[in-house]
Design an enzyme around this catalytic site. Structure first.
Site, short mmCIF file in Angstrom:
data_model
loop_
_atom_site.label_atom_id
_atom_site.label_comp_id
_atom_site.label_asym_id
_atom_site.label_seq_id
_atom_site.Cartn_x
_atom_site.Cartn_y
_atom_site.Cartn_z
N GLU A 1 72.23 12.98 37.68
CA GLU A 1 72.58 11.72 38.47
C GLU A 1 71.35 11.25 39.18
O GLU A 1 71.66 9.77 39.80
CB GLU A 1 73.76 12.15 39.12
CG GLU A 1 73.50 12.90 40.43
CD GLU A 1 74.75 13.01 41.15
OE1 GLU A 1 75.58 13.33 40.56
OE2 GLU A 1 74.64 13.12 42.62
N GLU B 1 77.33 21.55 38.13
CA GLU B 1 76.21 20.33 38.30
C GLU B 1 75.14 20.53 39.22
O GLU B 1 75.38 20.91 40.32
CB GLU B 1 77.21 19.11 38.75
CG GLU B 1 76.35 17.88 38.85
CD GLU B 1 77.46 16.76 39.15
OE1 GLU B 1 78.48 17.04 38.96
OE2 GLU B 1 76.93 15.84 40.01
N ARG C 1 73.74 13.27 32.95
CA ARG C 1 74.57 12.58 33.93
C ARG C 1 73.75 11.17 34.44
O ARG C 1 74.37 10.36 35.08
CB ARG C 1 74.72 13.31 35.26
CG ARG C 1 75.62 14.44 35.04
CD ARG C 1 76.24 15.17 36.09
NE ARG C 1 76.69 14.53 37.10
CZ ARG C 1 77.66 13.86 37.32
NH1 ARG C 1 78.66 13.50 36.66
NH2 ARG C 1 77.78 13.28 38.72
N TYR D 1 79.22 19.58 51.50
CA TYR D 1 79.18 18.30 50.48
C TYR D 1 80.39 18.26 49.71
O TYR D 1 80.89 19.45 49.16
CB TYR D 1 77.76 18.46 49.32
CG TYR D 1 78.24 17.62 48.40
CD1 TYR D 1 77.94 16.14 48.40
CD2 TYR D 1 78.75 17.99 47.16
CE1 TYR D 1 78.26 15.35 47.32
CE2 TYR D 1 79.02 17.24 45.97
CZ TYR D 1 78.84 15.80 46.04
OH TYR D 1 79.26 14.94 45.09
N ARG E 1 87.12 18.50 39.06
CA ARG E 1 85.79 19.18 40.08
C ARG E 1 86.40 19.68 41.41
O ARG E 1 87.18 18.92 42.05
CB ARG E 1 84.80 18.04 40.03
CG ARG E 1 83.45 18.36 40.80
CD ARG E 1 82.60 17.27 41.27
NE ARG E 1 82.93 17.20 42.62
CZ ARG E 1 81.85 16.23 43.53
NH1 ARG E 1 81.07 16.03 42.98
NH2 ARG E 1 82.21 16.07 44.60
N HIS F 1 75.06 20.31 43.92
CA HIS F 1 74.23 19.30 44.58
C HIS F 1 72.85 19.78 44.92
O HIS F 1 72.46 19.65 46.23
CB HIS F 1 74.95 18.74 45.91
CG HIS F 1 75.00 17.38 45.83
ND1 HIS F 1 74.16 16.61 47.01
CD2 HIS F 1 75.94 16.33 45.32
CE1 HIS F 1 74.49 15.22 46.88
NE2 HIS F 1 75.44 15.01 45.70
N GLU G 1 82.96 10.63 34.91
CA GLU G 1 83.07 11.28 36.32
C GLU G 1 84.00 9.75 36.83
O GLU G 1 83.69 8.65 36.70
CB GLU G 1 81.97 11.17 37.13
CG GLU G 1 82.55 11.77 38.73
CD GLU G 1 81.28 11.93 39.63
OE1 GLU G 1 80.21 11.49 39.12
OE2 GLU G 1 81.50 12.35 40.56
N TRP H 1 69.69 17.68 50.24
CA TRP H 1 71.44 17.49 50.59
C TRP H 1 72.11 17.55 49.13
O TRP H 1 71.54 16.97 48.19
CB TRP H 1 71.45 16.42 51.39
CG TRP H 1 72.68 16.08 51.55
CD1 TRP H 1 73.64 16.56 52.36
CD2 TRP H 1 73.67 14.93 50.68
NE1 TRP H 1 75.14 16.05 52.12
CE2 TRP H 1 74.86 15.15 51.14
CE3 TRP H 1 73.22 14.01 49.75
CZ2 TRP H 1 76.27 14.00 50.65
CZ3 TRP H 1 74.21 13.26 49.22
CH2 TRP H 1 75.51 13.37 49.79
N ASP I 1 80.07 20.83 41.75
CA ASP I 1 78.64 20.29 42.04
C ASP I 1 77.92 21.05 43.01
O ASP I 1 78.41 21.19 44.18
CB ASP I 1 79.05 18.74 42.33
CG ASP I 1 77.68 18.00 42.56
OD1 ASP I 1 76.70 18.63 42.45
OD2 ASP I 1 77.76 16.66 42.52
O1 KDG Z 1 75.16 8.50 46.28
C1 KDG Z 1 75.18 10.01 46.22
C2 KDG Z 1 76.44 10.25 45.39
O2 KDG Z 1 76.69 9.25 44.44
C3 KDG Z 1 76.59 11.63 45.05
O3 KDG Z 1 76.28 12.47 46.15
C4 KDG Z 1 77.82 12.03 44.21
O4 KDG Z 1 77.03 13.95 43.64
C5 KDG Z 1 77.78 12.96 43.30
C6 KDG Z 1 78.46 13.23 42.12
O5 KDG Z 1 78.46 14.07 41.57
O6 KDG Z 1 79.47 12.37 42.11
MG MG Z 2 76.60 15.18 41.76
#
Ligand code: KDG
Ligand code: MG
Length: 402
Positions: free
Chosen positions: A262, A236, A283, A159, A147, A212, A339, A402, A210
């Site tokens: 996630e 992602e 995820r 991030y 990644r 995010h 991951e 975020w 990612d």
């Molecule tokens: O607690 C938040 C994290 O687990 C997250 O920001 C990590 O996005 C993430 C990832 O893909 O590992």
């Molecule tokens: Mg993530």
């Protein structure tokens, strides 16, 4: 086998973790992870006040019935706190059942579908040159799925990007740190990163990124299209999945594969994404998704639509979740990738585990149960410390995901 006692262990060996220990009248105990990053004490209290008292005296072998008691039976359900608490119970009970059978957990889930588990790791840097250097380190460790996150020129923090040589940890402040986001700056700079990685390292290595949750659906569509020449394994969370239908727009424009889930905890949070084939990888992971029992249901639904798993595995998921995820991943047919953001040495010393890293893959291990244990005395030396994830604002002050 009756449940005689259960307790919650909150500790912070490198970061906060919430662990549930269930004990039985046969001397066998099981462990489950209930960690929700930045909400640890809430899950701990829910377990202590509303779950554990209802567990005592039950047959530890009735995993499905106990799961349904706390899900179908309880009036409030599906939130991440409830699902993490339920996940911890479920993991601990599967651990007990597999230990009682004298088998590694994957055997109870149907046996091995593969010989090893492919994992992806994180590479990052403030600049493209930093990313390329970090990428080389990951390749040398044997990772074949990587990644990539890069700093965005003009933004102080991005991030997934950390200072050189320091492990990335977003929950690093007592109160949420306010960061600044600018979508145009991100979209203007991101393509060059993947171009540079492909030019230097070729086409064989699998690349992930990612987003995010930061883009609108149409921005996500244009990002996917822009990155098509670099053939990503996935992008992602290109946009928040609160409105599952919005992924239709992304799909109309790009063949870049998508991973989502996630921050989801119930099958209903991702049902439409799955049944409309709007994503390629799910995820949702064991701890936030109600445990092994519910994740298997999600994976089975996904399998009907040729969608694979890509379980979340950042450092805020404890080694117990990692162990369970590796057992599920070993057993199911539609495992995709796991991951792997390595835990620090202190975490590893408190949570011992049978799984082993081997050149970009994991061996699940043959220990009975899920194979992860906790050293309670050592854990007690690392008391809980409040930690919060950051929040994002646009440059004019508007709050942004975020
Ligand atoms: O607690 C938040 C994290 O687990 C997250 O920001 C990590 O996005 C993430 C990832 O893909 O590992
Ligand atoms: Mg993530």
């Amino acid at each position: 086998m009756k449940i005689t006692s259960a307790k919650v262990i909150v500790c912070s060996p490198g970061r906060n973790f919430v662990t549930l220990k269930i004990e039985t009248d046969e001397g066998i105990y099981g462990l489950g992870d209930a960690t929700v990053n930045g909400r640890e004490l809430v899950v701990a209290q829910y377990l202590e006040e509303h779950v554990i008292p209802s567990l005592i005296g039950r047959d530890a072998g009735q995993i499905e019935d106990i799961w349904q008691f706390f899900y179908r039976g309880y009036y409030w359900k599906k939130g991440v706190i409830d699902m993490a608490a339920l996940a911890a119970v479920d993991m601990a009970l599967w651990d007990i059942k597999a230990k009682a059978a004298g088998m590694p957990l994957y055997q109870l889930l149907g046996g091995k579908s593969r010989e090893y588990i492919n994992v992806y790791t994180h590479v990052n840097g403030e600049t493209i040159a930093d990313v390329l250097a970090d990428f080389e380190v990951a390749l040398n460790k044997g990772y074949k799925f990587i990644r990539v996150q890069c700093g965005v020129p003009g933004l102080a923090k991005t991030y997934g990007v950390t200072k050189k040589g320091v492990a990335y940890e977003p929950a690093n402040a007592n109160l949420p740190e306010e960061q600044v986001w600018n979508t145009t700056k991100y979209l203007n700079s991101v393509e060059a990163v993947f171009k540079a990685v492909r030019e230097k390292f070729g086409d064989e290595v699998e690349l992930l990124t990612d987003v995010h949750h930061r883009l609108t659906p149409i921005e996500a569509a244009s990002l996917g299209k822009m990155l098509e020449p670099y053939r990503l394994f996935w992008m992602e969370d290109p946009t928040p999945s609160d409105n599952q239908e919005s992924f239709k727009l992304i799909r109309q424009h790009t063949t870049t594969k998508i991973a989502v889930g996630e921050v989801t905890s119930s099958i209903y949070d991702i049902k439409d994404l799955i049944t409309n084939q709007l994503v390629d990888y799910i995820r949702t992971t064991i701890v936030h998704g109600g445990g092994i029992t519910h994740i298997r249901q999600i994976a089975n639904l996904a399998a009907l639509y040729q969608i694979k798993t890509g379980f979340h595995g950042a450092t805020d998921l404890s080694p117990i979740t990692m162990g369970c995820a590796l057992h599920v991943g070993t057993a199911i047919n539609n495992f995709g990738i796991q991951e792997h953001m390595p835990h620090c040495q202190v975490t590893e010393s408190v949570f011992t585990h049978a799984y082993q890293f081997d050149h970009g893959t994991f061996q699940v291990g043959e220990a009975p149960g899920h194979g992860v244990d906790i050293n309670e005395e050592l854990a007690a030396q690392y008391p809980y410390k409040r930690a919060s994830l950051p929040v994002n604002r646009l440059e004019d002050g508007t709050l942004h995901p975020w």
